[in-house]
Design an enzyme around this catalytic site. Structure first.
Site, mmCIF file in Angstrom:
data_model
loop_
_atom_site.group_PDB
_atom_site.id
_atom_site.type_symbol
_atom_site.label_atom_id
_atom_site.label_comp_id
_atom_site.label_asym_id
_atom_site.label_seq_id
_atom_site.Cartn_x
_atom_site.Cartn_y
_atom_site.Cartn_z
ATOM 1 N N GLY A 280 0.828 -1.199 0.000
ATOM 2 C CA GLY A 280 0.000 0.000 0.000
ATOM 3 C C GLY A 280 0.855 1.238 0.000
ATOM 4 O O GLY A 280 1.732 1.389 0.854
ATOM 5 N N GLY B 1 -8.275 -6.366 4.064
ATOM 6 C CA GLY B 1 -9.330 -7.230 3.561
ATOM 7 C C GLY B 1 -10.505 -6.421 3.071
ATOM 8 O O GLY B 1 -10.384 -5.238 2.737
#
Length: 471
Positions: free
Chosen positions: A33, A109
């Site tokens: 990320g 998630g």
């Protein structure tokens, strides 16, 4: 196609500079990320946190880390947003105070029932500050915590209400709690440092970064609590069939990580071997697209006997074009990210290995670069099956009309569009064998449309228009 997030947490028996440990761990997870990141620390129950847009090295300078101080517990997160776009309130960890204490949660998630859970909380007066489904998890844990005496029990009750993918680190005033959904869509592991600190991470490479030894993966459905009393495990929700995202092995994870007991580098070599067996071609050199295509290219070369060559120089200061936030940025990143080493490919038949084709724009550009450098033929081989369906578990596979494997009718048409002389993908069967004989089972929904859990009808119909932010 976007996404992955990375979570990290540490519990130390003595007060120490735990924010710096998390900083190092997040640096090792930066590939998961690149949009934003955050760290929260508990010092004798007093929480401090720092979050911001940008890379780990941009958000956390030395003065910022010094301001976070020392503590016994800390959690961190690197994030890539999907549907909801940028929103500072979505940056994790999410830190809250409630009537029974403080809490900080980092989540990787995506929940498929986030909308309905959020609506329930809003009808009871809950006020949400962001659009992330992580905030829904926090609200649910707090709601359950008001009914029970321990946060771990509140987590257990919360997990019974959550549907989808979640690998989380949760910090309270005295404990670090790690929990993973019963299907195990996203990886999560833990280890221990030589001086007795417990460390939780999305990948084992981040354990290495802080000198922790990998103990094991946290099992799907497991809740582990780290505290002064030691380490306890709650396995009441364990036992469902594992459904790890197969793309962790193909692309997401760092090659030096170990997931479910299998080195990621080894699984990618195996993918290259399978590709060469399934899709042989006469050629002079095999090259891989950095970084995740290189291991598969080595495997293809080993199996086929075609020499491996270094075909691209990668600009190390450019992030992954795969997870750049917009299409324009992705295309720009490709232009400045890769340069062909012409001596490797000039006047040669080239086998080009990459991990995936999503829209096709990046592949078309790379093939064109090779031809401009003098490649005589370009035969593209992909170490994953074609993307045909959306993902609902934390990888934002684009809408079907934008997926080249859905938009075009055949592999031959795709090869023509990207400018390759031939194209072949890894078979679904081979993808299921990337972990060898370990018995690890995968989610392959983005390839087959078969999902391990039921997808709510509303979610399935409006996946790409919903305001709920997947993390």
């Amino acid at each position: 196609m976007h996404e992955e997030c990375g979570v990290f947490g540490i519990w130390s028996p003595v007060k120490r500079a735990v924010p710096r440990d998390v900083y190092l761990g997040l640096y090792a997870l930066q590939h998961r990320g690149q949009e934003s990141c955050g760290i929260a620390v508990s010092c004798d129950g007093v929480f401090h946190h720092l979050k911001g847009d940008g890379l780990v090295g941009e958000v956390f300078d030395r003065p910022g880390l010094d301001r976070l101080g020392e503590g016994n517990i800390a959690v961190g997160h690197v994030r890539y947003s999907t549907t909801g776009g940028k929103n500072h309130n979505n940056i994790q960890p999410i830190v809250i105070s409630h009537m029974k204490g403080n809490m900080a949660l980092a989540h990787n998630g995506n929940l498929v029932n986030a909308r309905s859970l959020r609506s329930q909380h809003e009808l009871c007066g809950g006020i949400f500050h962001g659009t992330a489904d992580t905030e829904t998890i926090v609200y649910t844990i707090v709601s359950e915590r008001l009914k029970v005496t321990a946060t771990a029990e509140a987590v257990f009750r919360t997990m019974q209400q959550l549907q989808g993918a979640y690998s989380c680190t949760l910090m309270t005033a005295t404990k670090l709690i790690a929990f993973r959904d019963p299907n195990g869509f996203r990886p999560l592991c833990y280890g221990k440092t030589a001086d007795g600190a417990w460390v939780v991470s999305s990948e084992s490479c981040a354990l290495d970064a802080v000198g922790a030894k990998l103990i094991r993966d946290i099992d799907p459905g497991e809740i582990i609590v780290f505290g002064k009393e030691g380490v306890t495990s709650d396995r009441r929700l364990c036992g469902q069939q594992r459904s790890l995202c197969v793309f962790e092995y193909i692309y997401f994870a760092r090659p030096d990580s170990i997931i479910e007991g299998v080195p990621v580098h080894q699984s990618r070599l195996r993918a290259g071997h399978f590709l060469a067996k399934e899709n042989p071609v006469a050629a002079d050199v095999v090259i891989g697209v950095p970084d995740s295509g290189i291991d598969a290219a080595l495997g293809y070369s080993q199996e086929s006997g075609i020499p491996y060559g270094v075909g691209f120089l990668k600009n190390k200061y450019i992030g992954r074009s795969f997870i750049a936030p917009s299409q324009d940025m992705r295309e720009t990143a490709v232009r400045i990210k890769l340069n062909v080493i012409a001596e490797t490919v000039r006047d040669k038949r080239v086998v080009l290995i990459d991990d995936s084709i999503v829209r096709g724009t990046t592949s078309e550009r790379i093939v064109r670069l090779l031809r401009e450098a003098g490649a005589k033929e370009v035969h593209m081989r992909i170490s994953s099956p074609p993307f045909r369906y959306p993902c609902f578990f934390g990888t934002d596979v684009d809408s079907r009309e934008n997926l080249i494997a859905c938009r075009l009718n055949s592999v031959e048409e795709i090869a023509k569009e990207i400018g390759a002389d031939s194209l072949a993908y890894l078979s679904v069967d081979a993808a299921h064998r990337l972990a060898g004989d370990t018995g690890c089972t995968f989610c392959d929904g983005c390839f087959t449309g078969r999902y391990p859990i039921d997808i709510p009808e509303e979610q399935g119909k409006s996946k790409f228009e919903q305001p709920i932010q997947e993390e």
